[in-house]
Design a protein around this motif. Structure first.
Motif, short mmCIF file in Angstrom:
data_model
loop_
_atom_site.label_atom_id
_atom_site.label_comp_id
_atom_site.label_asym_id
_atom_site.label_seq_id
_atom_site.Cartn_x
_atom_site.Cartn_y
_atom_site.Cartn_z
N VAL B 4 0.84 -1.20 0.00
CA VAL B 4 0.00 0.00 0.00
C VAL B 4 0.87 1.26 0.00
CG1 VAL B 4 -1.67 1.34 1.35
CG2 VAL B 4 -1.96 -1.12 1.11
N LEU B 5 1.91 1.25 0.86
CA LEU B 5 2.81 2.40 0.92
C LEU B 5 3.58 2.55 -0.39
CD1 LEU B 5 3.92 4.70 2.62
CD2 LEU B 5 5.60 3.12 3.59
N ALA B 6 4.01 1.41 -0.96
CA ALA B 6 4.73 1.44 -2.24
C ALA B 6 3.83 2.04 -3.33
CB ALA B 6 5.16 0.02 -2.62
N GLY B 7 2.58 1.58 -3.37
CA GLY B 7 1.64 2.10 -4.37
C GLY B 7 1.37 3.58 -4.17
N PHE B 8 1.30 3.98 -2.91
CA PHE B 8 1.08 5.39 -2.60
C PHE B 8 2.22 6.24 -3.16
CE2 PHE B 8 1.92 8.93 0.35
CZ PHE B 8 0.74 9.65 0.18
N LEU B 9 3.47 5.82 -2.88
CA LEU B 9 4.63 6.62 -3.30
C LEU B 9 4.78 6.67 -4.81
CD1 LEU B 9 7.31 5.62 -0.62
CD2 LEU B 9 6.10 7.79 -0.84
N THR B 10 4.59 5.52 -5.48
CA THR B 10 4.76 5.52 -6.94
C THR B 10 3.58 6.18 -7.64
OG1 THR B 10 3.97 3.21 -6.99
CG2 THR B 10 6.34 3.56 -7.09
N THR B 11 2.57 6.57 -6.88
CA THR B 11 1.45 7.32 -7.44
C THR B 11 1.63 8.82 -7.19
OG1 THR B 11 -0.08 5.47 -7.20
CG2 THR B 11 -1.05 7.66 -7.34
N VAL B 12 1.84 9.19 -5.92
CA VAL B 12 1.93 10.62 -5.60
C VAL B 12 3.24 11.24 -6.09
CG1 VAL B 12 0.44 10.40 -3.58
CG2 VAL B 12 2.93 10.28 -3.29
N GLY B 13 4.20 10.41 -6.48
CA GLY B 13 5.49 10.93 -6.96
C GLY B 13 5.35 11.86 -8.15
N PHE B 14 4.22 11.76 -8.88
CA PHE B 14 4.04 12.63 -10.04
C PHE B 14 3.50 14.01 -9.66
CE2 PHE B 14 3.94 8.30 -11.66
CZ PHE B 14 4.88 8.39 -12.66
N ILE B 15 3.01 14.13 -8.44
CA ILE B 15 2.43 15.41 -8.02
C ILE B 15 3.46 16.55 -7.99
CG2 ILE B 15 1.26 16.58 -6.09
CD1 ILE B 15 -0.30 14.02 -5.58
N LEU B 47 -5.98 -2.82 -16.01
CA LEU B 47 -6.68 -3.98 -16.57
C LEU B 47 -6.25 -5.26 -15.87
CD1 LEU B 47 -6.53 -3.17 -20.41
CD2 LEU B 47 -8.51 -3.02 -18.86
N TYR B 48 -4.95 -5.35 -15.58
CA TYR B 48 -4.41 -6.51 -14.86
C TYR B 48 -5.07 -6.62 -13.49
CZ TYR B 48 -0.73 -9.68 -13.11
OH TYR B 48 -0.03 -10.73 -12.60
N GLY B 49 -5.20 -5.46 -12.82
CA GLY B 49 -5.86 -5.43 -11.51
C GLY B 49 -7.31 -5.86 -11.60
N VAL B 50 -7.99 -5.43 -12.67
CA VAL B 50 -9.39 -5.85 -12.88
C VAL B 50 -9.46 -7.36 -13.05
CG1 VAL B 50 -11.34 -5.74 -14.47
CG2 VAL B 50 -10.16 -3.63 -13.82
N SER B 51 -8.53 -7.90 -13.85
CA SER B 51 -8.54 -9.35 -14.11
C SER B 51 -8.26 -10.14 -12.84
CB SER B 51 -7.53 -9.71 -15.21
OG SER B 51 -6.22 -9.73 -14.69
N LEU B 52 -7.47 -9.54 -11.91
CA LEU B 52 -7.18 -10.20 -10.64
C LEU B 52 -8.22 -9.86 -9.58
CD1 LEU B 52 -3.31 -9.58 -10.25
CD2 LEU B 52 -4.44 -11.65 -11.04
N GLU B 53 -9.15 -8.95 -9.93
CA GLU B 53 -10.10 -8.41 -8.96
C GLU B 53 -9.38 -7.87 -7.73
OE1 GLU B 53 -13.45 -10.92 -8.20
OE2 GLU B 53 -13.68 -11.48 -10.30
N ASN B 54 -8.25 -7.17 -7.99
CA ASN B 54 -7.43 -6.59 -6.93
C ASN B 54 -7.68 -5.09 -6.89
OD1 ASN B 54 -5.16 -5.21 -5.74
ND2 ASN B 54 -4.13 -7.20 -5.64
N LEU B 55 -8.48 -4.65 -5.93
CA LEU B 55 -8.89 -3.25 -5.89
C LEU B 55 -7.72 -2.27 -5.73
CD1 LEU B 55 -11.43 -1.52 -6.15
CD2 LEU B 55 -11.61 -1.53 -3.65
N PRO B 56 -6.73 -2.54 -4.83
CA PRO B 56 -5.62 -1.59 -4.71
C PRO B 56 -4.89 -1.35 -6.04
CG PRO B 56 -5.61 -3.09 -2.85
CD PRO B 56 -6.66 -3.59 -3.81
N ILE B 57 -4.63 -2.43 -6.79
CA ILE B 57 -3.93 -2.26 -8.08
C ILE B 57 -4.77 -1.39 -9.00
CG2 ILE B 57 -3.12 -3.45 -10.16
CD1 ILE B 57 -2.28 -5.79 -8.52
N VAL B 58 -6.09 -1.63 -9.04
CA VAL B 58 -6.97 -0.85 -9.90
C VAL B 58 -6.96 0.62 -9.48
CG1 VAL B 58 -9.38 -0.46 -10.59
CG2 VAL B 58 -8.48 -2.79 -10.47
N LEU B 59 -7.13 0.88 -8.18
CA LEU B 59 -7.25 2.26 -7.70
C LEU B 59 -5.95 3.04 -7.86
CD1 LEU B 59 -9.46 2.18 -4.50
CD2 LEU B 59 -9.99 3.06 -6.78
N TRP B 60 -4.82 2.48 -7.40
CA TRP B 60 -3.55 3.21 -7.52
C TRP B 60 -3.26 3.55 -8.97
CZ3 TRP B 60 -2.56 5.67 -3.59
CH2 TRP B 60 -2.43 5.13 -2.32
N ASN B 61 -3.50 2.59 -9.86
CA ASN B 61 -3.15 2.84 -11.25
C ASN B 61 -4.13 3.79 -11.93
OD1 ASN B 61 -0.65 1.31 -12.16
ND2 ASN B 61 -1.69 -0.17 -10.86
#
Lengths: 86, 86
Positions: B4-15, B47-61
């Motif tokens: 979760v923290l990794a996904g947060f950082l690789t997302t907000v890094g563009f801000i 799309l990969y997150g959707v196929s895995l039904e993995n909500l964090p992957i879908v949301l972060w991306n």
């Protein structure tokens, strides 16, 4: 397969920035925080991959982390040579 | 938690890049290809997150993709207003 292509694109995407920075010797408009924060996140992804024993996650993030450190290096180098004017 | 923290950082890094671009109105040194390629990769992760039904992957991306499209928008806007000089 989808994950491999996704990992490939989110890794090699930093290469155009490296090429552009190296060619122009200008990185003034590129935020230093961007590759630093992304790089920190990629290190955590790498650790996460290790904990999952997931080699693709480890490898893609090791490469992406390295590319982001090259962006940091270019940024620091071209600002040191020529102090920021904006 | 690490993920979760990794996904947060690789997302907000563009801000920081968005803030810097918006403040300076300069995006000349930022590669247009970088956010385009990263954005394409993030759509595939989504799309990969959707196929895995993995909500964090879908949301972060979804968020990271949106942020990269803002970078693309800033880049195109400030080059249209003031044609590239390098």
């Amino acid at each position: 397969m989808l994950g491999v292509l996704a990992g490939f694109l989110t890794t090699v995407g930093f290469i155009p920035q490296i090429i552009k920075g190296y060619r122009t010797k200008h990185m003034d408009d590129v935020s230093l925080l961007m590759p630093l924060v992304l790089g920190a996140g990629m290190l955590l992804w790498l650790l996460y991959g290790v904990s999952l024993e997931n080699l693709p996650i480890v490898l893609w993030n090791a490469i992406a982390f390295s590319l982001n450190m090259v962006v940091v290096g270019l940024k620091l180098r071209y600002e040191r040579d020529r102090p920021a004017y904006r």
